[in-house]
Design an enzyme around this catalytic site. Structure first.
Site, PDB file in Angstrom:
ATOM      1  N   CYS A  80      38.155  32.715  44.656  1.00  0.00           N
ATOM      2  CA  CYS A  80      36.877  32.749  45.346  1.00  0.00           C
ATOM      3  C   CYS A  80      37.051  32.439  46.827  1.00  0.00           C
ATOM      4  O   CYS A  80      38.107  31.981  47.258  1.00  0.00           O
ATOM      5  CB  CYS A  80      35.931  31.762  44.697  1.00  0.00           C
ATOM      6  SG  CYS A  80      36.676  30.148  44.606  1.00  0.00           S
ATOM      7  N   TYR A 134      37.391  39.858  32.294  1.00  0.00           N
ATOM      8  CA  TYR A 134      37.554  38.426  32.574  1.00  0.00           C
ATOM      9  C   TYR A 134      37.197  37.600  31.344  1.00  0.00           C
ATOM     10  O   TYR A 134      36.111  37.768  30.779  1.00  0.00           O
ATOM     11  CB  TYR A 134      36.644  38.068  33.746  1.00  0.00           C
ATOM     12  CG  TYR A 134      36.684  36.634  34.226  1.00  0.00           C
ATOM     13  CD1 TYR A 134      37.888  35.999  34.482  1.00  0.00           C
ATOM     14  CD2 TYR A 134      35.512  35.936  34.458  1.00  0.00           C
ATOM     15  CE1 TYR A 134      37.909  34.689  34.946  1.00  0.00           C
ATOM     16  CE2 TYR A 134      35.523  34.621  34.927  1.00  0.00           C
ATOM     17  CZ  TYR A 134      36.733  34.005  35.165  1.00  0.00           C
ATOM     18  OH  TYR A 134      36.756  32.715  35.632  1.00  0.00           O
ATOM     19  N   HIS A 190      38.446  30.327  32.149  1.00  0.00           N
ATOM     20  CA  HIS A 190      37.786  29.239  32.884  1.00  0.00           C
ATOM     21  C   HIS A 190      36.471  28.777  32.270  1.00  0.00           C
ATOM     22  O   HIS A 190      35.712  28.073  32.929  1.00  0.00           O
ATOM     23  CB  HIS A 190      37.525  29.666  34.343  1.00  0.00           C
ATOM     24  CG  HIS A 190      38.769  30.000  35.095  1.00  0.00           C
ATOM     25  ND1 HIS A 190      38.955  31.198  35.766  1.00  0.00           N
ATOM     26  CD2 HIS A 190      39.906  29.316  35.274  1.00  0.00           C
ATOM     27  CE1 HIS A 190      40.134  31.212  36.336  1.00  0.00           C
ATOM     28  NE2 HIS A 190      40.742  30.078  36.041  1.00  0.00           N
ATOM     29  N   ASP A 203      43.058  24.768  35.387  1.00  0.00           N
ATOM     30  CA  ASP A 203      43.815  25.860  35.995  1.00  0.00           C
ATOM     31  C   ASP A 203      44.291  25.465  37.396  1.00  0.00           C
ATOM     32  O   ASP A 203      45.458  25.649  37.735  1.00  0.00           O
ATOM     33  CB  ASP A 203      42.916  27.099  36.070  1.00  0.00           C
ATOM     34  CG  ASP A 203      43.693  28.358  36.380  1.00  0.00           C
ATOM     35  OD1 ASP A 203      44.917  28.364  36.174  1.00  0.00           O
ATOM     36  OD2 ASP A 203      43.071  29.342  36.816  1.00  0.00           O
TER      37      ASP A 203
END
Ligand code: ADP
Ligand code: SF4
Length: 673
Positions: free
Chosen positions: A37, A177, A180, A273
């Site tokens: 991001c 995706y 997370h 992560d």
């Protein structure tokens, strides 16, 4: 340009420059910037595209976007995201792909619907999930609705349409995706969110059905020209409530095996992560992801704060990974691959694992980086991480203070060609970086100093003088054309903190973090009162506890070390302190201290606390060490008579902040000269 083998490449690193096929496309090398991001995404697409282009220029063979919302009900505002929910989104994202292609890299698009994480604050649509649950990212008492089969069809349709838009925009790799805890496919997979009784719930095969369908749809829609990647978290650290690398995580890999063209594997949630240096070392994901290559025949990319080419080579030659994935190391040094290709790995600006970049995403602003002050300035200010403009005058510069601000100013001014002298009163350079890097788990922070000292050693135009305390007369008599004051700050000994609450405390002898970092090791019972709420309070408590003291950490704030929620460390820090036996007490003002006892009142009206304490360490705020600068400002005539054209003040001596702020201040000053 794509980083390719050169005559200067260390032959031991050659494997990093082998091209590798991913479905219908071929990556030019093994350096893979995984999706990360930016804090602004579609709010400033030109700036984001310029930043991604810099990565491609720096040699990354694959450069990916961040999350791209596929539909209106995927809305994660106020967090930033890109969009492929309408055809009109195509040109904006195409710009990034185009800029990345200009340098020979592949462009990857991370399509996402965040399911139970999408609070839909802007779109005002109801959230969706496998079953009705409280939204994950919401303090509001709001639930998602359970999707029926027509909703699943609509989601698949949106994902397919977004994939076609990604292809039309020129992307080479299109993602599905499932990581997370931020993806609808992950939410379907997780027993804790999925209590459906239809073909999408129950057995793992059923819970994986949506993920399989999204992969098949994407391959069908764009697989002729685009590779289809699956970003998948193999371990959620929740035991049977989640996926585990030796349980259902591995079974999903087995189920989908060769369906994606590429496995992009990692750990969930985001805090697992993107672990910081305080809690993990380079390559920390290996024990969890190493099984994946044994199951699939498709290439695998993984991350782990890789900055050492030897470690990268080892990951590939030992059959752990095919691509070296990086988010943070590519932020800290967009030119990492080219530096390895050119045989100058010592020039890599290594990520220090501080997660200041992540804190920006969590505060909705362009990501900044402690090590790389040019991050997100590539487009809006045309700052290049490796190139400084030539000097605009033949001035000599005297810098006082060798902390992060002074060192970065010296390096960047030196690169511009200025003649620079840096005087530091301590025998060792680095200022606060040197002191803080000695705190538990922070040795990697020393890279801020070491990178700059290493680069300065290669420049002929900068002279460093440690053990050289400068006073006003020394500066006036030095003969420099310009003076930069970077003398830092020191921790305050008085009870003043955020919000200005002073309290009527009668407090006896006060120690500060400077005393502890300076080598003082008080014994016995110690109260650490943390008003600041940053990383320092917990670190001082940890250090003192490790040296055998009995430690209580108190804070006027509702929780301890609140800032660390932004760097995704708060839970870990508090768990570590509790495990070490530090007593935690929050929402407490310090009302009095004398050796033997401390008096704490409650900010919430609870009963007062009297705790035994032989020493008090106050973590309040910092006082700028700005007397030199103020003295010079008070004597403009003497400054002028000494031939000094300008006096600048930068870093903590101007406004105490993070190390990132000090580095940025030093860099900015050097650009503005
Ligand atoms: P910043 O984060 O702004 O770089 P630091 O506190 O890390 O600030 O570094 C400031 C450095 O300046 C410290 O290493 C300190 O020893 C040094 N310093 C402070 N006053 C003087 C002085 N009068 N002469 C030389 N060095 C000084
Ligand atoms: Fe690494 Fe810190 Fe920069 Fe993030 S901010 S890339 S963690 S050095």
């Amino acid at each position: 340009m794509t980083a390719l083998l050169t005559p200067q490449t260390d032959p031991r690193h050659a494997v990093l420059f082998q091209p590798l096929r991913i479905g219908p496309v071929t990556a030019p090398n093994r350096f893979y910037q995984v999706p990360h991001c930016t804090g602004i995404a579609d709010r400033a697409p030109e700036d984001v595209a310029a930043m991604r282009e810099m990565k491609a220029m720096g040699g990354w063979g694959v450069v990916c976007t961040e999350n791209i919302e596929i539909s209106d009900d995927a809305d994660i505002s106020p967090y930033a995201a890109l969009h492929f929910s309408r055809d009109s989104d195509i040109p904006r994202q195409a710009r990034m792909a185009d800029l990345v292609h200009r340098h020979g890299a592949l462009a990857g698009a991370e399509l996402a619907h965040m399911g139970l994480y999408s609070a839909n604050r802007s779109s005002r649509l109801p959230g969706i999930g496998p079953s009705s649950r409280l939204l994950i990212e919401a303090t509001e008492p709001v639930q998602a609705r359970a999707m029926d089969l027509s909703d699943i069809r609509a989601l698949r349709h949106d994902h397919r349409a977004a994939a076609k838009r990604a292809k039309a925009a020129g992307f080479d790799i299109v993602y599905v995706y499932a990581s997370h805890n931020l993806s609808i496919a992950s939410h379907f997979l997780a027993r804790r969110f999925n209590d459906r009784g239809d073909g999408y719930g129950g057995s793992l095969e059923n819970r994986a059905r949506l993920l399989r369908e999204l992969l098949e749809d994407t391959k069908d829609a764009v697989g002729d020209r685009c590779a289809v990647a699956l970003r998948f978290a193999v371990e959620e650290f929740m035991g049977p409530d989640g996926l585990t690398h030796d349980g259902e995580g591995a079974e999903v890999v087995q189920l989908l095996k060769d369906l994606p063209d590429l496995w992009d594997v990692n750990l969930s949630d985001w805090s697992n992560d993107s672990q910081t240096a305080r809690f993990s070392q380079e390559g920390y994901q290996e024990p969890f992801v190493q099984f994946v290559k044994q199951i699939t025949g498709k290439p695998v990319v993984g991350v782990g704060r890789f900055t050492s080419p030897d470690t990268m080579v080892s990951q590939i030659t030992r059959g752990i990974l095919d691509f070296i994935g990086a988010a943070r190391p590519s932020i800290a040094d967009p030119f990492l691959p080219l530096k390895i290709a050119e045989g100058r790995a010592e020039d890599i600006r290594e990520c220090i694992g501080c997660n200041i970049c992540l804190s920006c995403e969590n505060t909705f602003v362009p990501i900044r980086c402690t090590q790389n002050p040019t991050m997100m300035e590539e487009g809006r200010n045309l700052w290049h991480p490796e190139v400084m403009p030539a000097r605009s005058a033949d001035d000599s510069v005297l810098i006082i203070g060798g902390g992060p601000a002074g060192l970065e100013a010296a390096l960047s001014l030196g690169r511009r060609g200025y003649r620079v002298t840096l005087a530091e009163s301590d025998a060792v350079m680095g200022g606060r970086v040197t002191r803080e890097a000695a705190l538990p788990g922070l040795s990697a922070w020393g890279r801020v100093r070491d990178y700059r000292l290493g680069q300065l050693a290669k420049l002929g135009s900068v002279s460093l003088y440690p053990s050289s305390r400068m006073e006003m007369d020394d500066i006036l008599g030095f003969g420099a054309d310009r003076v930069v004051i970077a003398t830092g700050a020191q921790w305050r000994r008085e009870l003043v903190g955020r919000g200005g609450r002073i309290g009527a405390a009668q407090i006896g002898p006060v120690l500060t973090p400077d005393d502890i970092m300076g080598g003082l090791v008080p014994a016995g019972r110690i109260l650490v009162h943390d008003i600041e709420g940053g990383y320092m309070g917990g670190l001082i408590a940890e250090k003192l506890r490790l040296s055998g003291a009995e430690v209580t950490l108190s804070s006027p704030n509702l929780s301890h070390s609140g800032f660390l929620s932004l760097t995704l460390e708060q839970d870990r820090v508090l768990r570590r302190l509790i495990a070490l036996g530090v007593t935690l007490t929050a929402s407490r003002d310090l009302a009095g201290f004398e050796p033997g006892s401390a008096h704490l009142t409650s900010t919430l009206g609870a009963a007062d606390l009297e705790i035994p304490a032989d020493h008090l360490v106050l973590v309040a705020d910092r006082v700028p060490r700005d007397s030199l600068a103020r003295d010079l400002m008070l004597c403009p005539d003497r400054v002028q008579a000494a031939g000094i054209l300008s006096v600048d003040r930068i870093g903590d001596c101007l406004a105490p902040g993070l190390i990132a702020h000090a580095v940025y201040a030093g860099h900015r000053l050097a650009r503005m000269f």
